[in-house]
Write a protein that holds these residues in place. Structure first.
Motif, PDB file in Angstrom:
ATOM      1  N   TYR A 104       0.838  -1.203   0.000  1.00 36.68           N
ATOM      2  CA  TYR A 104       0.000   0.000   0.000  1.00 36.68           C
ATOM      3  C   TYR A 104       0.879   1.262   0.000  1.00 36.68           C
ATOM      4  O   TYR A 104       0.565   2.249  -0.657  1.00 36.68           O
ATOM      5  N   PHE A 105       1.981   1.220   0.750  1.00 31.08           N
ATOM      6  CA  PHE A 105       2.900   2.362   0.824  1.00 31.08           C
ATOM      7  C   PHE A 105       3.477   2.683  -0.550  1.00 31.08           C
ATOM      8  O   PHE A 105       3.513   3.839  -0.975  1.00 31.08           O
ATOM      9  N   GLU A 106       3.911   1.644  -1.270  1.00 25.36           N
ATOM     10  CA  GLU A 106       4.507   1.838  -2.584  1.00 25.36           C
ATOM     11  C   GLU A 106       3.479   2.316  -3.606  1.00 25.36           C
ATOM     12  O   GLU A 106       3.828   2.955  -4.599  1.00 25.36           O
ATOM     13  N   ASN A 107       2.190   1.999  -3.370  1.00 27.27           N
ATOM     14  CA  ASN A 107       1.127   2.445  -4.269  1.00 27.27           C
ATOM     15  C   ASN A 107       0.548   3.795  -3.864  1.00 27.27           C
ATOM     16  O   ASN A 107      -0.421   4.266  -4.463  1.00 27.27           O
ATOM     17  N   GLY A 108       1.118   4.419  -2.810  1.00 23.22           N
ATOM     18  CA  GLY A 108       0.700   5.756  -2.416  1.00 23.22           C
ATOM     19  C   GLY A 108      -0.455   5.824  -1.442  1.00 23.22           C
ATOM     20  O   GLY A 108      -0.911   6.918  -1.103  1.00 23.22           O
ATOM     21  N   ASP A 109      -0.949   4.658  -0.960  1.00 22.27           N
ATOM     22  CA  ASP A 109      -2.058   4.661   0.010  1.00 22.27           C
ATOM     23  C   ASP A 109      -1.458   4.703   1.407  1.00 22.27           C
ATOM     24  O   ASP A 109      -1.334   3.687   2.097  1.00 22.27           O
ATOM     25  N   ASN A 110      -1.080   5.890   1.851  1.00 19.03           N
ATOM     26  CA  ASN A 110      -0.363   6.046   3.119  1.00 19.03           C
ATOM     27  C   ASN A 110      -1.241   5.706   4.321  1.00 19.03           C
ATOM     28  O   ASN A 110      -0.771   5.143   5.308  1.00 19.03           O
ATOM     29  N   GLU A 111      -2.517   6.071   4.270  1.00 18.02           N
ATOM     30  CA  GLU A 111      -3.412   5.852   5.412  1.00 18.02           C
ATOM     31  C   GLU A 111      -3.576   4.365   5.712  1.00 18.02           C
ATOM     32  O   GLU A 111      -3.464   3.933   6.864  1.00 18.02           O
ATOM     33  N   THR A 112      -3.832   3.560   4.658  1.00 17.58           N
ATOM     34  CA  THR A 112      -3.978   2.113   4.856  1.00 17.58           C
ATOM     35  C   THR A 112      -2.658   1.499   5.307  1.00 17.58           C
ATOM     36  O   THR A 112      -2.638   0.636   6.193  1.00 17.58           O
ATOM     37  N   LEU A 114      -0.293   2.891   7.046  1.00 22.14           N
ATOM     38  CA  LEU A 114      -0.044   3.252   8.437  1.00 22.14           C
ATOM     39  C   LEU A 114      -0.844   2.363   9.385  1.00 22.14           C
ATOM     40  O   LEU A 114      -0.337   1.911  10.418  1.00 22.14           O
ATOM     41  N   LYS A 115      -2.098   2.065   9.040  1.00 20.56           N
ATOM     42  CA  LYS A 115      -2.926   1.193   9.875  1.00 20.56           C
ATOM     43  C   LYS A 115      -2.327  -0.213   9.968  1.00 20.56           C
ATOM     44  O   LYS A 115      -2.308  -0.818  11.040  1.00 20.56           O
ATOM     45  N   VAL A 137       6.301   6.656   6.363  1.00 19.70           N
ATOM     46  CA  VAL A 137       4.982   7.228   6.052  1.00 19.70           C
ATOM     47  C   VAL A 137       4.896   8.658   6.584  1.00 19.70           C
ATOM     48  O   VAL A 137       4.439   9.572   5.890  1.00 19.70           O
ATOM     49  N   PHE A 138       5.324   8.862   7.838  1.00 16.26           N
ATOM     50  CA  PHE A 138       5.319  10.213   8.408  1.00 16.26           C
ATOM     51  C   PHE A 138       6.169  11.154   7.544  1.00 16.26           C
ATOM     52  O   PHE A 138       5.812  12.309   7.314  1.00 16.26           O
ATOM     53  N   PHE A 139       7.304  10.633   7.076  1.00 16.58           N
ATOM     54  CA  PHE A 139       8.207  11.452   6.250  1.00 16.58           C
ATOM     55  C   PHE A 139       7.524  11.861   4.955  1.00 16.58           C
ATOM     56  O   PHE A 139       7.569  13.016   4.536  1.00 16.58           O
ATOM     57  N   ARG A 140       6.854  10.891   4.310  1.00 12.69           N
ATOM     58  CA  ARG A 140       6.170  11.188   3.046  1.00 12.69           C
ATOM     59  C   ARG A 140       5.031  12.180   3.254  1.00 12.69           C
ATOM     60  O   ARG A 140       4.782  13.035   2.407  1.00 12.69           O
ATOM     61  N   LEU A 141       4.338  12.079   4.396  1.00  8.49           N
ATOM     62  CA  LEU A 141       3.220  12.971   4.680  1.00  8.49           C
ATOM     63  C   LEU A 141       3.688  14.320   5.207  1.00  8.49           C
ATOM     64  O   LEU A 141       2.870  15.170   5.537  1.00  8.49           O
ATOM     65  N   ALA A 147       7.512  12.019  13.087  1.00 12.08           N
ATOM     66  CA  ALA A 147       8.457  10.956  12.743  1.00 12.08           C
ATOM     67  C   ALA A 147       9.665  10.967  13.664  1.00 12.08           C
ATOM     68  O   ALA A 147      10.158   9.920  14.102  1.00 12.08           O
ATOM     69  N   ILE A 148      10.157  12.156  14.017  1.00 14.29           N
ATOM     70  CA  ILE A 148      11.303  12.265  14.927  1.00 14.29           C
ATOM     71  C   ILE A 148      10.931  11.724  16.300  1.00 14.29           C
ATOM     72  O   ILE A 148      11.671  10.965  16.925  1.00 14.29           O
ATOM     73  N   LYS A 149       9.758  12.110  16.794  1.00 16.76           N
ATOM     74  CA  LYS A 149       9.306  11.644  18.107  1.00 16.76           C
ATOM     75  C   LYS A 149       9.177  10.123  18.109  1.00 16.76           C
ATOM     76  O   LYS A 149       9.534   9.447  19.075  1.00 16.76           O
ATOM     77  N   TRP A 150       8.671   9.582  16.993  1.00 15.40           N
ATOM     78  CA  TRP A 150       8.508   8.125  16.905  1.00 15.40           C
ATOM     79  C   TRP A 150       9.863   7.427  16.964  1.00 15.40           C
ATOM     80  O   TRP A 150      10.050   6.458  17.684  1.00 15.40           O
ATOM     81  N   TYR A 151      10.831   7.944  16.227  1.00 14.48           N
ATOM     82  CA  TYR A 151      12.138   7.311  16.226  1.00 14.48           C
ATOM     83  C   TYR A 151      12.835   7.453  17.572  1.00 14.48           C
ATOM     84  O   TYR A 151      13.593   6.574  17.985  1.00 14.48           O
ATOM     85  N   ASP A 152      12.583   8.548  18.289  1.00 12.36           N
ATOM     86  CA  ASP A 152      13.157   8.686  19.621  1.00 12.36           C
ATOM     87  C   ASP A 152      12.661   7.567  20.541  1.00 12.36           C
ATOM     88  O   ASP A 152      13.428   6.990  21.320  1.00 12.36           O
ATOM     89  N   CYS A 153      11.365   7.252  20.447  1.00 10.48           N
ATOM     90  CA  CYS A 153      10.813   6.144  21.237  1.00 10.48           C
ATOM     91  C   CYS A 153      11.404   4.815  20.772  1.00 10.48           C
ATOM     92  O   CYS A 153      11.689   3.928  21.595  1.00 10.48           O
ATOM     93  N   PHE A 154      11.597   4.703  19.484  1.00 14.95           N
ATOM     94  CA  PHE A 154      12.111   3.466  18.919  1.00 14.95           C
ATOM     95  C   PHE A 154      13.532   3.190  19.390  1.00 14.95           C
ATOM     96  O   PHE A 154      13.899   2.042  19.683  1.00 14.95           O
TER      97      PHE A 154
END
Length: 428
Positions: A104-112, A114-115, A137-141, A147-154
């Motif tokens: 889905y990401f490669e086809n541009g459907d970011n919302e699906t 991400l879920k 996905v966050f980067f593309r959007l 995205a930074i906050k997510w990677y900090d948790c990661f």
């Protein structure tokens, strides 16, 4: 099924106007979930087991004296009835969810996408690929801070290992995008500590060092890349650019600047590498060149030496001639051509102007005669399109000509029909 009960008593005991056996038989045929198998079918085997369980679970004073058989035999696969809505859904694991999300990401459907990545992380919080692609996905959007906050948790959740290096690299790209350049370099260094021969990371680090005007260190990165791959064009191009700059802190005056032609390509025509009234050009940080070949209604892509890479666009689908059995293009003329291209994604009618965002991820083309802007990825894959009507200009058609994109992804264009500059922002 009668034999599976093994006795007559089941018919003598009553339940709501039926024998015990008949009552549970009807309940099973009506779709009781305990009588339906995983495929949504009621079979002699499933209904026999259902009746058996129900009868033996009755209170002792209502239970038949004999113990019934738990299974009756039936020849072949027999389906008594079907209940598709009771069919058991296949439980997906985190790996299959990530693979599906990537599609889905490669086809541009970011919302699906991400879920699906969120579902995978819920099943397995340490799924590295799910975390990586969620950040992408966050980067593309353009949700860079998220995205930074997510990677900090990661980072806190996982130990650094070779698989997680992509997270550090992508985080560095995000930090570069929000102009936190020193933090971006720290992320690139984490990758290079464990993977020192990564040419792509070396070049991106060099570009950030250029922004910080640390030209000596930038050249060190590019030279390291060339030592790994002597044929790397990107690194050589960056060194060529920097060599024309007086970057030494010991030199107070600039050297005399001069330019000479190092590559020439193109001629008039419609073949690959030829042009007809080009109306715009954009060059990314790696030296890739995009040309708006207006008269041929297309975009052409070249490497920094002028070698043809690919093209996209045109305002005509030649298969239509085969469909209608005539040269439809000649019959309908320019007005009809404009109408056909207007309703086709990725087609153009005399495009004017081109620009790309700061990350060189997306390309924006002014599709002038179709009164719209079209957006593509760096390989020419269509992403989206939009237009605009100026209420202050008697609702005249949008007629864009020039285009530019700022560091935050906002798009600016000149509307010649209203003599106005129009700014567009991505709406989440």
């Amino acid at each position: 099924m009668a034999a599976s009960q093994g006795y007559q008593e089941a018919y003598d005991l009553k339940e709501r106007g039926h024998s015990i056996f008949t009552f549970f038989l009807l309940e099973g045929l009506k779709g009781h979930k305990e009588a339906v198998n995983n495929d949504g079918y009621v079979t002699p085997e499933t209904i026999g087991k259902f009746i058996h369980r129900k009868i033996v679970s009755l209170p002792s004073d209502r239970r038949p004296k004999q113990t019934p058989l738990s299974k009756g035999e039936a020849s072949g696969e027999i389906v008594l009835t079907e209940y598709p809505h009771l069919r058991k859904k296949e439980q997906k694991n985190d790996g299959s969810l990530v693979s599906e999300g990537i599609q889905y990401f490669e086809n541009g459907d970011n919302e699906t996408a991400l879920k699906l990545f969120d579902q995978a992380i819920e099943i397995n919080p340490k799924n590295v690929r799910a975390h990586n692609y969620k950040g992408d996905v966050f980067f593309r959007l353009q949700k860079y801070e998220e995205a930074i906050k997510w990677y900090d948790c990661f980072e806190k959740a996982l130990e650094i290992n070779p698989k997680v290096l992509e997270s550090w690299y992508h985080k560095g790209l995000i930090l570069k995008r929000v102009e936190r350049f020193n933090d971006a370099i720290n992320c690139f260094d984490k990758v290079l500590d464990l993977r020192p021969d990564d040419i792509e990371v070396l070049i991106d680090k060099g570009i950030v060092l250029e922004i910080l005007k640390k030209y000596d260190k930038a050249i060190e990165c590019y030279n390291k890349a060339i030592s790994i791959d002597p044929f790397d064009v990107d690194a050589k191009n960056r060194i060529d650019i920097l060599s024309s700059i007086s970057y030494s802190s010991n030199v107070k005056s600039k050297k005399t600047e001069y330019y000479k032609a190092v590559a020439v390509w193109g001629s008039k025509g419609s073949e690959d590498g030829q042009f007809e009234s080009p109306r715009g050009m954009a060059v990314n940080h790696r030296g890739t060149v995009y040309v708006v070949d207006s008269g041929n209604h297309r975009i052409q892509k070249f490497d920094s030496s002028g070698n043809f890479v690919t093209k996209w666009g045109s305002n005509w689908d030649s298969n239509l001639n085969k469909t209608y059995g005539i040269d439809l293009r000649t019959r309908i003329g320019n007005l009809g051509m404009r109408t056909l291209s207007k309703y086709s994604n990725g087609k153009f009618c005399f495009p004017h102007g081109i620009a790309m965002d700061i990350d060189n991820v997306n390309i924006y083309v002014v599709d002038r005669s179709n009164h719209r802007i079209q957006k593509f990825d760096s390989n020419g894959k269509f992403v989206t399109k939009w237009s605009y009507i100026s209420t202050e200009n008697n609702n005249k058609s949008f007629c864009p000509e020039l285009i530019s994109v700022d560091n935050n992804g906002n798009v600016y264009t000149y509307d010649s029909s209203s003599n106005q500059i129009v700014k567009f922002s991505l709406q989440q």
